[in-house]
Scaffold this motif. Structure first.
Motif, PDB file in Angstrom:
ATOM      1  N   PRO A 346       0.802  -1.226   0.000  1.00  8.15           N
ATOM      2  CA  PRO A 346       0.000   0.000   0.000  1.00  8.15           C
ATOM      3  C   PRO A 346       0.832   1.273   0.000  1.00  8.15           C
ATOM      4  CG  PRO A 346      -0.067  -1.066   2.154  1.00  8.15           C
ATOM      5  CD  PRO A 346       0.576  -2.035   1.222  1.00  8.15           C
ATOM      6  N   PHE A 347       1.953   1.283   0.728  1.00  7.14           N
ATOM      7  CA  PHE A 347       2.767   2.503   0.752  1.00  7.14           C
ATOM      8  C   PHE A 347       3.414   2.738  -0.611  1.00  7.14           C
ATOM      9  CE2 PHE A 347       6.745   4.849   1.535  1.00  7.14           C
ATOM     10  CZ  PHE A 347       6.199   6.009   2.082  1.00  7.14           C
ATOM     11  N   THR A 348       3.929   1.679  -1.223  1.00  9.44           N
ATOM     12  CA  THR A 348       4.523   1.792  -2.557  1.00  9.44           C
ATOM     13  C   THR A 348       3.492   2.286  -3.570  1.00  9.44           C
ATOM     14  OG1 THR A 348       6.119   0.040  -2.088  1.00  9.44           O
ATOM     15  CG2 THR A 348       5.644   0.492  -4.405  1.00  9.44           C
ATOM     16  N   ASP A 349       2.303   1.721  -3.507  1.00  9.80           N
ATOM     17  CA  ASP A 349       1.225   2.139  -4.404  1.00  9.80           C
ATOM     18  C   ASP A 349       0.873   3.611  -4.178  1.00  9.80           C
ATOM     19  OD1 ASP A 349      -0.706   1.879  -6.361  1.00  9.80           O
ATOM     20  OD2 ASP A 349      -2.148   0.826  -5.094  1.00  9.80           O
ATOM     21  N   ALA A 350       0.845   4.021  -2.919  1.00  8.59           N
ATOM     22  CA  ALA A 350       0.535   5.416  -2.596  1.00  8.59           C
ATOM     23  C   ALA A 350       1.598   6.364  -3.148  1.00  8.59           C
ATOM     24  CB  ALA A 350       0.410   5.586  -1.078  1.00  8.59           C
ATOM     25  N   VAL A 351       2.859   5.975  -3.055  1.00  2.47           N
ATOM     26  CA  VAL A 351       3.943   6.825  -3.573  1.00  2.47           C
ATOM     27  C   VAL A 351       3.823   6.976  -5.083  1.00  2.47           C
ATOM     28  CG1 VAL A 351       6.442   6.991  -3.919  1.00  2.47           C
ATOM     29  CG2 VAL A 351       5.540   6.291  -1.691  1.00  2.47           C
ATOM     30  N   ILE A 352       3.552   5.887  -5.776  1.00  2.00           N
ATOM     31  CA  ILE A 352       3.438   5.944  -7.240  1.00  2.00           C
ATOM     32  C   ILE A 352       2.289   6.861  -7.647  1.00  2.00           C
ATOM     33  CG2 ILE A 352       2.922   4.599  -9.315  1.00  2.00           C
ATOM     34  CD1 ILE A 352       4.418   2.245  -7.949  1.00  2.00           C
ATOM     35  N   HIS A 353       1.155   6.778  -6.975  1.00  2.00           N
ATOM     36  CA  HIS A 353       0.039   7.678  -7.262  1.00  2.00           C
ATOM     37  C   HIS A 353       0.414   9.133  -6.965  1.00  2.00           C
ATOM     38  CE1 HIS A 353      -2.470   4.098  -7.583  1.00  2.00           C
ATOM     39  NE2 HIS A 353      -3.454   4.861  -8.005  1.00  2.00           N
ATOM     40  N   GLU A 354       1.112   9.344  -5.854  1.00  2.00           N
ATOM     41  CA  GLU A 354       1.478  10.708  -5.476  1.00  2.00           C
ATOM     42  C   GLU A 354       2.500  11.295  -6.449  1.00  2.00           C
ATOM     43  OE1 GLU A 354       1.516  14.222  -2.883  1.00  2.00           O
ATOM     44  OE2 GLU A 354       0.109  12.760  -3.702  1.00  2.00           O
ATOM     45  N   VAL A 355       3.375  10.460  -6.992  1.00  2.00           N
ATOM     46  CA  VAL A 355       4.311  10.918  -8.034  1.00  2.00           C
ATOM     47  C   VAL A 355       3.531  11.485  -9.221  1.00  2.00           C
ATOM     48  CG1 VAL A 355       5.979  10.158  -9.779  1.00  2.00           C
ATOM     49  CG2 VAL A 355       6.223   9.411  -7.400  1.00  2.00           C
ATOM     50  N   GLN A 356       2.517  10.744  -9.662  1.00  2.00           N
ATOM     51  CA  GLN A 356       1.723  11.214 -10.799  1.00  2.00           C
ATOM     52  C   GLN A 356       0.967  12.498 -10.471  1.00  2.00           C
ATOM     53  OE1 GLN A 356       0.074   6.951 -11.202  1.00  2.00           O
ATOM     54  NE2 GLN A 356      -0.199   7.815 -13.241  1.00  2.00           N
ATOM     55  N   ARG A 357       0.407  12.553  -9.281  1.00  2.00           N
ATOM     56  CA  ARG A 357      -0.325  13.771  -8.893  1.00  2.00           C
ATOM     57  C   ARG A 357       0.616  14.971  -8.842  1.00  2.00           C
ATOM     58  NH1 ARG A 357      -1.330  17.406  -5.117  1.00  2.00           N
ATOM     59  NH2 ARG A 357       0.412  16.634  -3.845  1.00  2.00           N
ATOM     60  N   TYR A 358       1.758  14.777  -8.223  1.00  2.00           N
ATOM     61  CA  TYR A 358       2.674  15.891  -7.995  1.00  2.00           C
ATOM     62  C   TYR A 358       3.370  16.323  -9.289  1.00  2.00           C
ATOM     63  CZ  TYR A 358       5.891  18.774  -5.260  1.00  2.00           C
ATOM     64  OH  TYR A 358       6.586  19.841  -4.724  1.00  2.00           O
ATOM     65  N   LEU A 359       3.660  15.365 -10.159  1.00  2.00           N
ATOM     66  CA  LEU A 359       4.276  15.703 -11.449  1.00  2.00           C
ATOM     67  C   LEU A 359       3.347  16.560 -12.283  1.00  2.00           C
ATOM     68  CD1 LEU A 359       6.297  15.492 -13.770  1.00  2.00           C
ATOM     69  CD2 LEU A 359       5.400  13.216 -14.277  1.00  2.00           C
ATOM     70  N   ASP A 360       2.032  16.232 -12.269  1.00  2.00           N
ATOM     71  CA  ASP A 360       1.078  17.070 -12.996  1.00  2.00           C
ATOM     72  C   ASP A 360       1.484  17.141 -14.470  1.00  2.00           C
ATOM     73  OD1 ASP A 360      -1.007  18.861 -13.430  1.00  2.00           O
ATOM     74  OD2 ASP A 360       0.088  20.593 -12.647  1.00  2.00           O
ATOM     75  N   LEU A 361       1.636  15.963 -15.091  1.00  2.00           N
ATOM     76  CA  LEU A 361       2.269  15.856 -16.412  1.00  2.00           C
ATOM     77  C   LEU A 361       1.534  16.618 -17.504  1.00  2.00           C
ATOM     78  CD1 LEU A 361       4.548  14.539 -18.058  1.00  2.00           C
ATOM     79  CD2 LEU A 361       3.049  12.570 -18.401  1.00  2.00           C
ATOM     80  N   ALA A 362       0.192  16.609 -17.476  1.00  5.76           N
ATOM     81  CA  ALA A 362      -0.597  17.288 -18.518  1.00  5.76           C
ATOM     82  C   ALA A 362      -1.484  18.343 -17.857  1.00  5.76           C
ATOM     83  CB  ALA A 362      -1.436  16.289 -19.288  1.00  5.76           C
ATOM     84  N   PRO A 363      -0.911  19.471 -17.438  1.00  7.56           N
ATOM     85  CA  PRO A 363      -1.668  20.451 -16.641  1.00  7.56           C
ATOM     86  C   PRO A 363      -2.894  21.010 -17.346  1.00  7.56           C
ATOM     87  CG  PRO A 363       0.424  21.370 -17.391  1.00  7.56           C
ATOM     88  CD  PRO A 363       0.472  19.912 -17.672  1.00  7.56           C
ATOM     89  N   PHE A 364      -2.820  21.172 -18.668  1.00 10.76           N
ATOM     90  CA  PHE A 364      -3.946  21.701 -19.436  1.00 10.76           C
ATOM     91  C   PHE A 364      -4.928  20.617 -19.863  1.00 10.76           C
ATOM     92  CE2 PHE A 364      -1.289  25.481 -20.423  1.00 10.76           C
ATOM     93  CZ  PHE A 364      -2.214  26.450 -20.076  1.00 10.76           C
TER      94      PHE A 364
END
Length: 490
Positions: A346-364
């Motif tokens: 669960p912690f690993t999964d949470a980090v991977i999700h948070e990476v995507q959220r924080y990266l904000d790859l496609a802001p528009f």
């Protein structure tokens, strides 16, 4: 210029501005900042992160905003509630795709990414079904990813703990996975032509997110006028298009209709089946463009996310260590991770999700478009209006996230340490235009990141404090900065 000429020009400008404001009111358009003739609101945008300007405007004008990018009217949707209502609750109304001039220059309106109407519907259904048939999101694809990870691990071992820049290490791995689906083969990490294509992808996305790329999307005629230097970044994508055409030609000579090997074979079969249908969308041009869509999207987005994940884990070594302890306890270091392990990490999964959220790859987000007049929240969005459902505002929504501007894996964990979903996690967008490769990307991110942490501890030659987590460029995409990393075997 004499006084009277100046006065006349001033009056003309005032009249034009008044007409713009009257037009907004008369059509019940959403409110927004006053726009200049021809230029619109371009001069008011933050050139380094233009989406942040829209978030600021929302504090004055609300969560549905009218703005003008040059002469093009756009309606910007801000915040989770507004974006979700449009893309999910009103999915049919907001399923149109807006123009992407710098990409359309290459595909000319063909393919899955930039099309609308019957073309888009037929190609999307076919693409999703075909990719699933070849294992997307299933055990077959999991095995391909696990096997490709072994090549990546071996390549990183060859660095012998010396500093290396991971961009092309990761893009080769991720690209080979989509190549297995689309072309039915992987490419050697030393294949010069393959590396050239990956370089074109990287430079093309970088250009599309740069000031010049954004300028091309607003004023394509102006960039065309200013010369070819800036257009070379776009036109180099034609090399990838030619590569796809050559692959299709080779497939057409060796295809067994009863035993399709990959996406191209399936498309060739469908094209042959509908060759006498004058209204079919299964044409050669649509095949080339769709193959290019999948090759590009399946390479850049996931590889950038993994690279940013490594940067974050170097920046926060305590998070990296906690992930490794969890992985060691559940999987160890002697077998490849599988998607069945996800529930136990669960912690690993949470980090991977948070990476995507924080990266904000496609802001528009990728631009949407009103294909007919839309009534939304009491406003009228006229046919032809470009719609920007601002994913940045969703992934940074202060109501939905406890600390939206901080990298915090606890966003995805409950009080017991179990993984917790958040409806505002729209990293893959939502609705009928959501990413067709979402299940593949999720599988890639989990297996690749876990595999890397099983075998290496990552650090930086300059230490965590030297890493800047802010994007190098934030436009069409938010692209993470490049850093040298050290991979120490465990």
């Amino acid at each position: 210029m004499d006084f009277f000429t100046t006065l006349i020009l001033l009056c003309v400008v005032v009249i034009l501005l008044t007409l713009v404001r009257w037009r907004n009111t008369a059509q019940k358009l959403p409110p927004g900042p006053l726009a200049l003739p021809l230029l619109g609101n371009v001069l008011s945008l933050d050139t380094r992160a233009p989406f942040k300007t829209f978030v600021e405007w929302s504090k004055t004008y609300g969560t549905v905003i009218t703005a003008y990018l040059g002469p093009q009217r756009v309606v910007v949707l801000v915040g989770y509630d507004t974006v979700k209502e449009a893309l999910v609750d009103r999915a049919d109304d907001f399923a149109g795709r807006g123009p992407i001039p710098f990409f359309d220059r290459v595909v000319n309106g063909y393919g899955l990414a930039v099309s609308n109407g019957e073309r888009w519907q037929q190609l999307r259904r076919f693409t999703i079904t075909t990719l699933k048939d070849f294992g997307m999101g299933r055990k077959r694809m999991e095995k391909w990813i696990q096997e490709e990870c072994q090549y990546l691990l071996e390549a990183i071992r060859e660095t012998k703990s010396d500093p290396f820049e991971p961009t092309f290490y990761l893009s080769r791995t991720v690209s080979n996975i989509i190549c297995a689906l689309v072309f039915g083969q992987r490419f050697s990490y030393n294949d010069v032509h393959f590396l050239r294509l990956l370089e074109i992808f990287s430079e093309g996305l970088k250009f599309g997110s740069s000031t010049w790329g954004q300028l091309y999307n607003v004023f394509p005629w102006l960039v065309e006028l200013l010369g070819s230097r800036h257009l070379k970044k776009i036109d180099s994508l034609n090399e990838v298009k030619v590569f796809c055409m050559n692959r299709i030609q080779k497939h057409s000579k060796s295809i067994d209709p009863d035993d399709p090997r990959d996406f191209i074979d399936c498309f060739l079969n469908r094209l042959n089946q509908e060759k006498d249908n004058p209204n079919t969308e299964f044409t050669y041009d649509n095949m080339v463009a769709t193959v290019l869509d999948l090759f590009l999207a399946g390479t850049e987005t996931t590889s950038h996310t993994v690279r940013y994940a490594l940067t974050l884990l170097v920046k926060y070594p305590e998070i990296q260590e906690r992930m490794q302890k969890e992985i060691d306890a559940v999987i160890g270091q002697d077998r490849s991770p599988s998607m069945e392990d996800k529930m136990s990490l669960p912690f690993t999964d949470a980090v991977i999700h948070e990476v995507q959220r924080y990266l904000d790859l496609a802001p528009f987000n990728v631009p949407h478009c009103a294909l007919r007049d839309i009534t939304f929240r009491g406003f009228t969005i006229p046919k032809g209006t470009v719609i920007l459902p601002l994913l940045h505002s969703v992934l940074r929504d202060e109501v939905q996230w406890e600390s939206p501007c901080v990298f915090n894996p606890e966003h995805f964990l409950d009080s017991d340490g179990s993984f917790k979903k958040n409806p505002a996690f729209l990293a893959f967008s939502a609705g009928k235009r959501s990413c067709v490769g979402e299940s593949l990307a999720r599988m890639e991110l989990f297996i690749i990141i876990v595999s890397l942490l099983q075998h290496f501890t990552f650090s930086s030659p300059g230490g965590p404090e030297t890493l800047d987590l802010s994007p190098e460029i934030s436009g069409f995409a938010s692209l993470p900065r490049k850093y040298q990393l050290i991979a120490t075997p465990r």
